[in-house]
Design a protein around this motif. Structure first.
Motif, PDB file in Angstrom:
ATOM      1  N   VAL A  44      29.863  42.671  64.227  1.00 22.36           N
ATOM      2  CA  VAL A  44      30.159  42.805  65.652  1.00 22.36           C
ATOM      3  C   VAL A  44      30.063  44.277  66.056  1.00 22.36           C
ATOM      4  CG1 VAL A  44      31.985  42.578  67.397  1.00 22.36           C
ATOM      5  CG2 VAL A  44      31.598  40.732  65.740  1.00 22.36           C
ATOM      6  N   GLY A  45      29.372  44.537  67.153  1.00 24.05           N
ATOM      7  CA  GLY A  45      29.264  45.885  67.698  1.00 24.05           C
ATOM      8  C   GLY A  45      28.174  46.756  67.097  1.00 24.05           C
ATOM      9  N   GLU A  46      27.477  46.270  66.058  1.00 21.83           N
ATOM     10  CA  GLU A  46      26.393  47.049  65.448  1.00 21.83           C
ATOM     11  C   GLU A  46      25.050  46.398  65.777  1.00 21.83           C
ATOM     12  OE1 GLU A  46      26.919  47.741  61.268  1.00 21.83           O
ATOM     13  OE2 GLU A  46      28.955  48.505  61.541  1.00 21.83           O
ATOM     14  N   GLU A  47      24.110  47.221  66.198  1.00 18.20           N
ATOM     15  CA  GLU A  47      22.784  46.720  66.564  1.00 18.20           C
ATOM     16  C   GLU A  47      22.012  46.282  65.329  1.00 18.20           C
ATOM     17  OE1 GLU A  47      20.025  48.398  69.831  1.00 18.20           O
ATOM     18  OE2 GLU A  47      19.331  49.320  67.957  1.00 18.20           O
ATOM     19  N   ILE A  48      21.354  45.132  65.436  1.00 22.19           N
ATOM     20  CA  ILE A  48      20.474  44.649  64.368  1.00 22.19           C
ATOM     21  C   ILE A  48      19.074  44.483  64.943  1.00 22.19           C
ATOM     22  CG2 ILE A  48      22.305  43.434  63.118  1.00 22.19           C
ATOM     23  CD1 ILE A  48      20.948  40.813  64.185  1.00 22.19           C
ATOM     24  N   THR A  49      18.094  44.467  64.064  1.00 24.54           N
ATOM     25  CA  THR A  49      16.706  44.209  64.457  1.00 24.54           C
ATOM     26  C   THR A  49      16.323  42.835  63.942  1.00 24.54           C
ATOM     27  OG1 THR A  49      16.160  46.555  64.390  1.00 24.54           O
ATOM     28  CG2 THR A  49      14.323  45.011  64.280  1.00 24.54           C
ATOM     29  N   ILE A  50      15.802  42.026  64.846  1.00 20.21           N
ATOM     30  CA  ILE A  50      15.338  40.684  64.495  1.00 20.21           C
ATOM     31  C   ILE A  50      13.814  40.748  64.474  1.00 20.21           C
ATOM     32  CG2 ILE A  50      15.286  38.254  65.170  1.00 20.21           C
ATOM     33  CD1 ILE A  50      17.954  38.943  66.740  1.00 20.21           C
ATOM     34  N   GLU A  51      13.230  40.409  63.319  1.00 23.33           N
ATOM     35  CA  GLU A  51      11.789  40.485  63.142  1.00 23.33           C
ATOM     36  C   GLU A  51      11.205  39.094  62.926  1.00 23.33           C
ATOM     37  OE1 GLU A  51      11.369  44.794  60.991  1.00 23.33           O
ATOM     38  OE2 GLU A  51      11.718  43.041  59.716  1.00 23.33           O
ATOM     39  N   THR A  52      10.102  38.838  63.619  1.00 23.93           N
ATOM     40  CA  THR A  52       9.378  37.582  63.477  1.00 23.93           C
ATOM     41  C   THR A  52       7.956  37.908  63.047  1.00 23.93           C
ATOM     42  OG1 THR A  52      10.704  36.514  65.194  1.00 23.93           O
ATOM     43  CG2 THR A  52       8.592  35.511  64.687  1.00 23.93           C
ATOM     44  N   LEU A  53       7.515  37.326  61.942  1.00 21.95           N
ATOM     45  CA  LEU A  53       6.164  37.532  61.444  1.00 21.95           C
ATOM     46  C   LEU A  53       5.311  36.338  61.857  1.00 21.95           C
ATOM     47  CD1 LEU A  53       4.195  39.210  59.742  1.00 21.95           C
ATOM     48  CD2 LEU A  53       4.956  37.875  57.752  1.00 21.95           C
ATOM     49  N   VAL A  54       4.180  36.633  62.516  1.00 25.20           N
ATOM     50  CA  VAL A  54       3.281  35.583  62.999  1.00 25.20           C
ATOM     51  C   VAL A  54       1.929  35.760  62.310  1.00 25.20           C
ATOM     52  CG1 VAL A  54       2.248  34.481  65.024  1.00 25.20           C
ATOM     53  CG2 VAL A  54       4.469  35.651  65.232  1.00 25.20           C
ATOM     54  N   THR A  55       1.486  34.709  61.611  1.00 31.88           N
ATOM     55  CA  THR A  55       0.194  34.745  60.920  1.00 31.88           C
ATOM     56  C   THR A  55      -0.558  33.443  61.172  1.00 31.88           C
ATOM     57  OG1 THR A  55       1.183  33.870  58.878  1.00 31.88           O
ATOM     58  CG2 THR A  55       1.014  36.270  59.065  1.00 31.88           C
ATOM     59  N   GLN A  56      -1.843  33.506  60.879  1.00 29.03           N
ATOM     60  CA  GLN A  56      -2.685  32.317  60.891  1.00 29.03           C
ATOM     61  C   GLN A  56      -3.685  32.484  59.768  1.00 29.03           C
ATOM     62  OE1 GLN A  56      -5.358  31.690  64.260  1.00 29.03           O
ATOM     63  NE2 GLN A  56      -4.886  29.508  64.219  1.00 29.03           N
ATOM     64  N   GLU A  57      -3.722  31.531  58.861  1.00 25.09           N
ATOM     65  CA  GLU A  57      -4.591  31.597  57.687  1.00 25.09           C
ATOM     66  C   GLU A  57      -4.399  32.919  56.939  1.00 25.09           C
ATOM     67  OE1 GLU A  57      -8.663  30.633  58.618  1.00 25.09           O
ATOM     68  OE2 GLU A  57      -8.058  28.918  59.825  1.00 25.09           O
ATOM     69  N   ASP A  58      -3.148  33.343  56.784  1.00 23.55           N
ATOM     70  CA  ASP A  58      -2.762  34.562  56.070  1.00 23.55           C
ATOM     71  C   ASP A  58      -3.210  35.857  56.742  1.00 23.55           C
ATOM     72  OD1 ASP A  58      -1.394  33.153  54.088  1.00 23.55           O
ATOM     73  OD2 ASP A  58      -3.230  32.867  52.917  1.00 23.55           O
ATOM     74  N   TYR A  59      -3.655  35.795  57.986  1.00 20.31           N
ATOM     75  CA  TYR A  59      -4.009  36.994  58.754  1.00 20.31           C
ATOM     76  C   TYR A  59      -2.963  37.206  59.839  1.00 20.31           C
ATOM     77  CZ  TYR A  59      -8.628  36.875  56.611  1.00 20.31           C
ATOM     78  OH  TYR A  59      -9.655  36.883  55.708  1.00 20.31           O
ATOM     79  N   PRO A  60      -2.584  38.461  60.113  1.00 18.89           N
ATOM     80  CA  PRO A  60      -1.601  38.713  61.172  1.00 18.89           C
ATOM     81  C   PRO A  60      -2.151  38.318  62.538  1.00 18.89           C
ATOM     82  CG  PRO A  60      -2.364  40.795  60.199  1.00 18.89           C
ATOM     83  CD  PRO A  60      -3.032  39.682  59.465  1.00 18.89           C
ATOM     84  N   VAL A  61      -1.283  37.763  63.358  1.00 18.76           N
ATOM     85  CA  VAL A  61      -1.633  37.402  64.729  1.00 18.76           C
ATOM     86  C   VAL A  61      -1.153  38.540  65.628  1.00 18.76           C
ATOM     87  CG1 VAL A  61      -1.192  35.788  66.622  1.00 18.76           C
ATOM     88  CG2 VAL A  61      -1.564  34.922  64.299  1.00 18.76           C
ATOM     89  N   GLU A  62      -2.104  39.273  66.185  1.00 15.06           N
ATOM     90  CA  GLU A  62      -1.788  40.422  67.027  1.00 15.06           C
ATOM     91  C   GLU A  62      -1.851  40.090  68.513  1.00 15.06           C
ATOM     92  OE1 GLU A  62      -0.938  43.491  65.953  1.00 15.06           O
ATOM     93  OE2 GLU A  62      -1.052  42.859  63.880  1.00 15.06           O
ATOM     94  N   ASP A  63      -2.296  38.881  68.844  1.00 10.03           N
ATOM     95  CA  ASP A  63      -2.565  38.544  70.235  1.00 10.03           C
ATOM     96  C   ASP A  63      -1.695  37.397  70.765  1.00 10.03           C
ATOM     97  OD1 ASP A  63      -3.707  36.580  68.664  1.00 10.03           O
ATOM     98  OD2 ASP A  63      -5.611  36.526  69.736  1.00 10.03           O
ATOM     99  N   ALA A  64      -0.458  37.307  70.294  1.00 11.47           N
ATOM    100  CA  ALA A  64       0.435  36.255  70.793  1.00 11.47           C
ATOM    101  C   ALA A  64       0.645  36.432  72.298  1.00 11.47           C
ATOM    102  CB  ALA A  64       1.768  36.292  70.067  1.00 11.47           C
ATOM    103  N   GLN A  65       0.594  35.325  73.037  1.00  8.13           N
ATOM    104  CA  GLN A  65       0.812  35.388  74.483  1.00  8.13           C
ATOM    105  C   GLN A  65       2.268  35.686  74.807  1.00  8.13           C
ATOM    106  OE1 GLN A  65      -0.971  32.830  73.072  1.00  8.13           O
ATOM    107  NE2 GLN A  65      -2.987  33.377  73.838  1.00  8.13           N
TER     108      GLN A  65
END
Length: 127
Positions: A44-65
């Motif tokens: 409580v009271g401490e900032e956290i970073t939430i990370e979501t990894l998006v890939t397709q066929e093991d390649y990073p998805v850089e163009d999510a809408q």
């Protein structure tokens, strides 16, 4: 007329030569894979970073809408939505500071390449 048609042909042909790998992946019928990265600790009271990894066929998805993070108490049907920023390499990040201890559900809402995926992860927030 011939000159005009040649110009149109040249424009169409030159537009087709862009990054073929990106075009192939964006036209892929394989589903996108969305993973919420594990959060080791939340207080409580401490900032956290939430990370979501998006890939397709093991390649990073850089163009999510759209990539949004929903945070709600466990068992609630709706929570608060927060935008996630593209940080490169298919990683989308959002920060949050919890005001109350308890068990929360973190849900990523990802729209990319004609698909919508919404994985959920539980998170215990301590005092």
């Amino acid at each position: 007329m011939k000159r005009w048609m040649s110009l149109v042909f040249l424009l169409v042909v030159s537009g087709c030569g862009s990054n073929e790998e990106t075009q192939e992946l964006s036209l892929s019928t394989e589903p996108i894979d969305v993973e919420i990265q594990p959060i080791s600790e939340a207080v409580v009271g401490e900032e956290i970073t939430i990370e979501t990894l998006v890939t397709q066929e093991d390649y990073p998805v850089e163009d999510a809408q759209a990539v949004e993070i929903e945070i709600r108490f466990e068992g609630q049907s709706e929570g608060a939505l927060f935008p996630a920023e593209n940080d490169g390499e298919g990683l989308y990040r959002s920060t949050h500071t919890f005001a109350e201890a308890g068990v929360y559900e973190i849900q990523s809402h990802v729209t990319a390449r004609g698909m919508h995926v919404m994985p959920v992860q539980k998170l215990q927030v301590e005092e």
